[in-house]
Enzyme design. Structure first.
Site, mmCIF file in Angstrom:
data_model
loop_
_atom_site.group_PDB
_atom_site.id
_atom_site.type_symbol
_atom_site.label_atom_id
_atom_site.label_comp_id
_atom_site.label_asym_id
_atom_site.label_seq_id
_atom_site.Cartn_x
_atom_site.Cartn_y
_atom_site.Cartn_z
ATOM 1 N N LYS A 191 0.776 -1.145 0.136
ATOM 2 C CA LYS A 191 0.055 0.047 -0.041
ATOM 3 C C LYS A 191 0.741 1.204 -0.141
ATOM 4 O O LYS A 191 0.659 2.253 -0.720
ATOM 5 C CB LYS A 191 -0.873 0.056 1.129
ATOM 6 C CG LYS A 191 -1.980 -0.984 1.280
ATOM 7 C CD LYS A 191 -3.238 -0.648 0.295
ATOM 8 C CE LYS A 191 -4.242 -1.797 0.022
ATOM 9 N NZ LYS A 191 -5.024 -1.698 -0.651
ATOM 10 N N LYS A 226 -9.875 -6.063 -6.641
ATOM 11 C CA LYS A 226 -10.448 -4.982 -7.072
ATOM 12 C C LYS A 226 -9.384 -3.993 -7.258
ATOM 13 O O LYS A 226 -9.625 -3.280 -8.297
ATOM 14 C CB LYS A 226 -11.369 -4.232 -5.851
ATOM 15 C CG LYS A 226 -12.855 -4.594 -6.024
ATOM 16 C CD LYS A 226 -13.701 -4.308 -4.730
ATOM 17 C CE LYS A 226 -13.531 -5.459 -3.850
ATOM 18 N NZ LYS A 226 -14.234 -5.442 -2.763
ATOM 19 N N LYS A 249 -3.597 -12.453 -7.757
ATOM 20 C CA LYS A 249 -4.813 -12.740 -7.264
ATOM 21 C C LYS A 249 -6.044 -11.847 -7.719
ATOM 22 O O LYS A 249 -5.560 -10.734 -8.424
ATOM 23 C CB LYS A 249 -4.672 -12.603 -5.849
ATOM 24 C CG LYS A 249 -4.684 -11.310 -5.217
ATOM 25 C CD LYS A 249 -5.079 -11.216 -3.721
ATOM 26 C CE LYS A 249 -4.977 -9.628 -3.058
ATOM 27 N NZ LYS A 249 -5.921 -9.375 -2.117
#
Ligand code: TYM
Length: 329
Positions: A111, A197, A194
Site C-alpha cells: 500500500k 479490486k 490474485k
C-alpha cells in the site's frame, strides 16, 4: 460453541475472490459455530472514500452477504463502525505492537508503494484494528483467503502478547479457517496474481452470464502443452484453480487428463469454466437484486446485528479493562 468472526471491506461489489475465499465459508460455518460477520467500513477509510458513498457501499455488501446465503438469525451481520467498543481494544492492542513489526507487514509495504502520498497511520495499524475486530469477540476461528495470512499472524501475536504481559489466558489465538484443506488464492484471469479490486481483473457476483463468459473467454493462456504429463505454467494452473473451485471433480479430472495427453483445447476448458461459474453466480445475482431493493430490511438487519456485536464486545472490553487495571464504566 466456538466463536467465528470475519469481515469484508465495502470497496465495491463482491467478486469471486471474496466469495470462494471467504463468504462461502461464512455460509458453511453458520450452522456449526457461533458466527458474526461484519462490513469493515473503518478499514476502507485508509483510502478516504466520499462520505456520501459509504452508506451505499455498506448496503451493497449487506445485500450480497444475504444473497450468498448468510442467515442473520443464525449469524448476525453488523457494520464495523456501529460497534465503538472495537476502538478501545484497538488502542490497547496498539500499545503492545511495535513499529518495526507493523512496517514489515507485506500489505503495508504494498500500500505504501501504491499510495506514496497517503501512507497514513491507519494503514500502518491496519493489522491491529483487524486484531481488535477478532479479539473483541474472543473468536476461535476466522474464515479468510490466503492474502490475510499475515494479518492473522499479527492477530495471534496480539492475543499472545496481551496474555503474556498481563499473565492471563484471556484471548484465544484465532485460527484461520479455510473451506477446503488449504488457504485459497483465487487467481486473476489476466495472468496476474490474485483476483482483486485494485487490479481490475474481477468477476463480480453481480456480473450477468454474458459478462462472465466474456471475461473467462478472454483469460490469458499459452500455446498448449507439448510434452505429456508436463507441469502446468501459472496461467494454466490458474484456469485449473477455477475448475477445482467451481466444477465437479469429474470435470476437473477430464480436463486434467486432456492436459496430460496434450489433447486439451483451451476454448473448451474456458467454456466449461464459464458455464460452471454462471451456474453458481446466476441465482446469487437474482437474490442480490431482491435484497438490494429493500433498504429498510437491510438497515434493520444491521441494527440488530450491531446490538449483538456490541454486547459481545462490551463483555470482552469490561474484562480487558479489569485486567489492565482500569475502572469498569
Ligand atoms: P478484503 O475486503 O480485501 O477481502 C475480504 C475477504 O475476501 C478474501 N479474498 C480472497 N480470497 C481468495 N482469493 C482472492 N483473490 C481474494 N480476494 C479477497 C480475503 O482473504 C478476505 O477474507 N482485512 C480484511 C477485512 C477485515 C477482516 C477483519 C477479515 C477487517 N477486519 C477481521 C477477517 C477478520 C480485508 O481487507 O479483506
Amino acid at each position: 460453541m466456538e466463536k467465528v468472526v470475519s469481515g469484508i471491506r465495502p470497496t465495491g461489489n463482491l467478486h469471486l475472490g471474496n466469495y470462494f475465499g471467504a463468504v462461502k465459508s461464512f455460509v458453511a460455518m453458520q450452522d456449526q459455530y457461533q458466527c458474526m460477520f461484519f462490513i469493515a467500513d473503518w478499514h476502507s477509510l485508509t483510502t478516504h472514500p466520499k462520505p456520501g458513498d459509504i452508506q451505499n457501499s455498506v448496503r451493497t455488501i449487506l445485500a450480497e452477504y444475504l444473497a450468498c446465503g448468510i442467515d442473520p438469525v443464525k449469524a448476525p451481520i453488523y457494520v464495523q463502525s456501529d460497534v465503538r467498543e472495537t476502538l478501545e481494544l484497538y488502542l490497547y492492542l496498539n500499545m503492545n505492537c511495535y513499529l518495526g513489526e507493523l512496517e514489515r507487514v507485506t500489505t503495508f509495504k504494498e500500500k505504501a508503494r501504491q499510495q506514496p502520498d497517503n501512507v497514513n497511520a491507519g494503514l500502518l495499524t491496519y493489522p491491529t484494528l483487524m486484531a481488535a475486530d477478532i479479539l473483541q469477540h474472543r473468536a476461535a476461528k476466522v474464515p479468510v483467503g490466503k492474502d490475510q495470512e499475515q494479518n492473522m499472524e499479527m492477530a495471534r501475536r496480539c492475543a499472545r502478547r496481551f496474555n503474556n504481559i498481563y499473565g492471563v489466558e484471556f484471548f484465544p489465538e484465532p485460527q484461520n479457517f479455510y473451506f477446503s484443506d488449504k488457504a485459497l488464492k483465487v487467481p486473476g484471469l489476466d495472468g496476474s496474481g490474485k483476483m482483486g479490486k485494485s487490479t481490475g481483473n474481477c468477476i463480480y457476483l453481480r456480473d450477468d452470464d454474458k459478462t462472465i463468459t466474456k471475461k473467462v473467454m478472454k483469460a490469458v493462456t499459452d500455446s498448449g502443452p507439448t510434452e505429456p504429463n508436463s507441469e502446468k505454467p501459472e496461467v494454466i494452473e490458474n484456469l485449473f484453480t477455477f475448475l477445482r473451485i467451481a466444477s465437479t471433480p469429474d470435470t476437473y479430472q477430464y480436463f486434467d487428463e486432456k492436459w496430460n495427453d496434450c489433447s486439451i483445447r483451451y476454448g473448451d476448458l474456458k467454456k466449461q469454466i464459464a458455464q460452471d461459474l454462471c451456474a453458481i453466480v446466476a441465482p446469487i445475482r437474482e437474490r442480490i437484486e431482491q435484497f438490494s431493493a429493500d433498504t429498510a430490511t437491510l438497515d434493520r438487519i444491521a441494527r440488530d446485528g450491531a446490538e449483538v456485536a456490541r454486547q459481545s464486545a462490551r463483555a470482552t472490553i469490561d474484562e480487558v479493562r479489569r485486567i489492565i487495571g482500569f475502572r469498569i464504566i
